[in-house]
Scaffold this motif. Sequence first.
Motif, PDB file in Angstrom:
ATOM      1  N   PRO A  17      -5.899  -8.431  -0.499  1.00 37.20           N
ATOM      2  CA  PRO A  17      -6.435  -7.078  -0.379  1.00 37.20           C
ATOM      3  C   PRO A  17      -7.750  -6.953  -1.134  1.00 37.20           C
ATOM      4  N   LYS A  18      -8.690  -6.266  -0.539  1.00 37.96           N
ATOM      5  CA  LYS A  18      -9.956  -5.939  -1.180  1.00 37.96           C
ATOM      6  C   LYS A  18     -10.042  -4.421  -1.226  1.00 37.96           C
ATOM      7  N   PRO A  19      -9.631  -3.806  -2.346  1.00 38.72           N
ATOM      8  CA  PRO A  19      -9.641  -2.340  -2.420  1.00 38.72           C
ATOM      9  C   PRO A  19     -11.032  -1.772  -2.158  1.00 38.72           C
ATOM     10  N   SER A  20     -11.061  -0.684  -1.430  1.00 37.49           N
ATOM     11  CA  SER A  20     -12.335  -0.040  -1.125  1.00 37.49           C
ATOM     12  C   SER A  20     -12.763   0.813  -2.310  1.00 37.49           C
ATOM     13  N   LYS A  56       1.049  -2.169  -5.692  1.00 37.90           N
ATOM     14  CA  LYS A  56       1.487  -1.843  -7.052  1.00 37.90           C
ATOM     15  C   LYS A  56       0.988  -2.864  -8.069  1.00 37.90           C
ATOM     16  N   ASN A  57       0.872  -4.120  -7.664  1.00 35.25           N
ATOM     17  CA  ASN A  57       0.406  -5.185  -8.546  1.00 35.25           C
ATOM     18  C   ASN A  57      -0.708  -5.935  -7.823  1.00 35.25           C
ATOM     19  N   LYS A  58      -1.960  -5.553  -8.097  1.00 37.69           N
ATOM     20  CA  LYS A  58      -3.103  -6.076  -7.340  1.00 37.69           C
ATOM     21  C   LYS A  58      -3.227  -7.596  -7.418  1.00 37.69           C
ATOM     22  N   GLU A  59      -2.948  -8.173  -8.566  1.00 36.48           N
ATOM     23  CA  GLU A  59      -3.102  -9.623  -8.723  1.00 36.48           C
ATOM     24  C   GLU A  59      -2.058 -10.410  -7.943  1.00 36.48           C
ATOM     25  N   ALA A  60      -0.926  -9.793  -7.648  1.00 33.33           N
ATOM     26  CA  ALA A  60       0.170 -10.509  -6.990  1.00 33.33           C
ATOM     27  C   ALA A  60       0.428 -10.035  -5.569  1.00 33.33           C
ATOM     28  N   THR A  61      -0.457  -9.195  -5.023  1.00 28.37           N
ATOM     29  CA  THR A  61      -0.230  -8.630  -3.698  1.00 28.37           C
ATOM     30  C   THR A  61      -1.124  -9.302  -2.656  1.00 28.37           C
ATOM     31  N   PHE A  62      -0.511  -9.607  -1.525  1.00 28.11           N
ATOM     32  CA  PHE A  62      -1.188 -10.228  -0.400  1.00 28.11           C
ATOM     33  C   PHE A  62      -0.730  -9.533   0.868  1.00 28.11           C
ATOM     34  N   PHE A  63      -1.482  -9.720   1.933  1.00 28.45           N
ATOM     35  CA  PHE A  63      -1.111  -9.231   3.248  1.00 28.45           C
ATOM     36  C   PHE A  63      -0.886 -10.433   4.147  1.00 28.45           C
ATOM     37  N   ALA A  64      -0.001 -10.277   5.116  1.00 28.19           N
ATOM     38  CA  ALA A  64       0.192 -11.315   6.134  1.00 28.19           C
ATOM     39  C   ALA A  64       0.477 -10.624   7.457  1.00 28.19           C
ATOM     40  N   VAL A  83       2.833  -6.149   3.630  1.00 31.81           N
ATOM     41  CA  VAL A  83       2.363  -6.109   2.253  1.00 31.81           C
ATOM     42  C   VAL A  83       3.392  -6.894   1.452  1.00 31.81           C
ATOM     43  N   ILE A  84       2.936  -7.935   0.753  1.00 32.41           N
ATOM     44  CA  ILE A  84       3.825  -8.866   0.057  1.00 32.41           C
ATOM     45  C   ILE A  84       3.487  -8.875  -1.422  1.00 32.41           C
ATOM     46  N   ASP A  85       4.497  -8.688  -2.262  1.00 30.15           N
ATOM     47  CA  ASP A  85       4.311  -8.710  -3.718  1.00 30.15           C
ATOM     48  C   ASP A  85       4.977  -9.962  -4.268  1.00 30.15           C
ATOM     49  N   ARG A  86       4.175 -10.859  -4.821  1.00 32.29           N
ATOM     50  CA  ARG A  86       4.693 -12.124  -5.354  1.00 32.29           C
ATOM     51  C   ARG A  86       5.300 -11.951  -6.749  1.00 32.29           C
ATOM     52  N   SER A  87       5.131 -10.791  -7.380  1.00 35.48           N
ATOM     53  CA  SER A  87       5.669 -10.585  -8.724  1.00 35.48           C
ATOM     54  C   SER A  87       7.119 -10.092  -8.710  1.00 35.48           C
TER      55      SER A  87
END
Length: 149
Positions: A17-20, A56-64, A83-87
């Motif tokens: 994610p690249k927040p606007s 919720k956790n920008k460093e651990a969040t990815f999209f697929a 929206v996937i949270d790796r944490s």
Amino acid sequence: MKNTLLHKSKNLSFFTPKPSNGLGAIFLDTGISAGFPSPAEDFKEERISLDNELVKNKEATFFARVSGQSMIGAGLDDSDLLVIDRSLEPSHNKIAVCFLDGEFTVKRLKIDKEGLWLQPENPNYPIIKITEDNDFIIWGIVTNVIKKV
């Protein structure tokens, strides 16, 4: 929210994610009636950022992006954005993105005293029993799905 493609596999394409920096979209804080319309003068207008709502956790969040039909019973359709949270800790009944024998897949986790299974939500796909012979990692937990209508 702009995304950067990280990896594309047979079943999933991963994005960061690249927040606007914008103010967000207009949010009408009235609730949208699915029955009888409500009077228009009752709404309150404010701005809402989907970045803040979904990540919720920008460093651990990815999209697929989903490719395939194995999870249609859980509401995950072909081309949906996950929206996937790796944490988050994996646990029984969570929907997870997993790396299995060289490919990414999304399935429901079934965990009990006898082991771990990856459960599709489509009867046309088999349940996968995870054994020590598999190259297997639970990569992250699905927290939200974004659909086009």
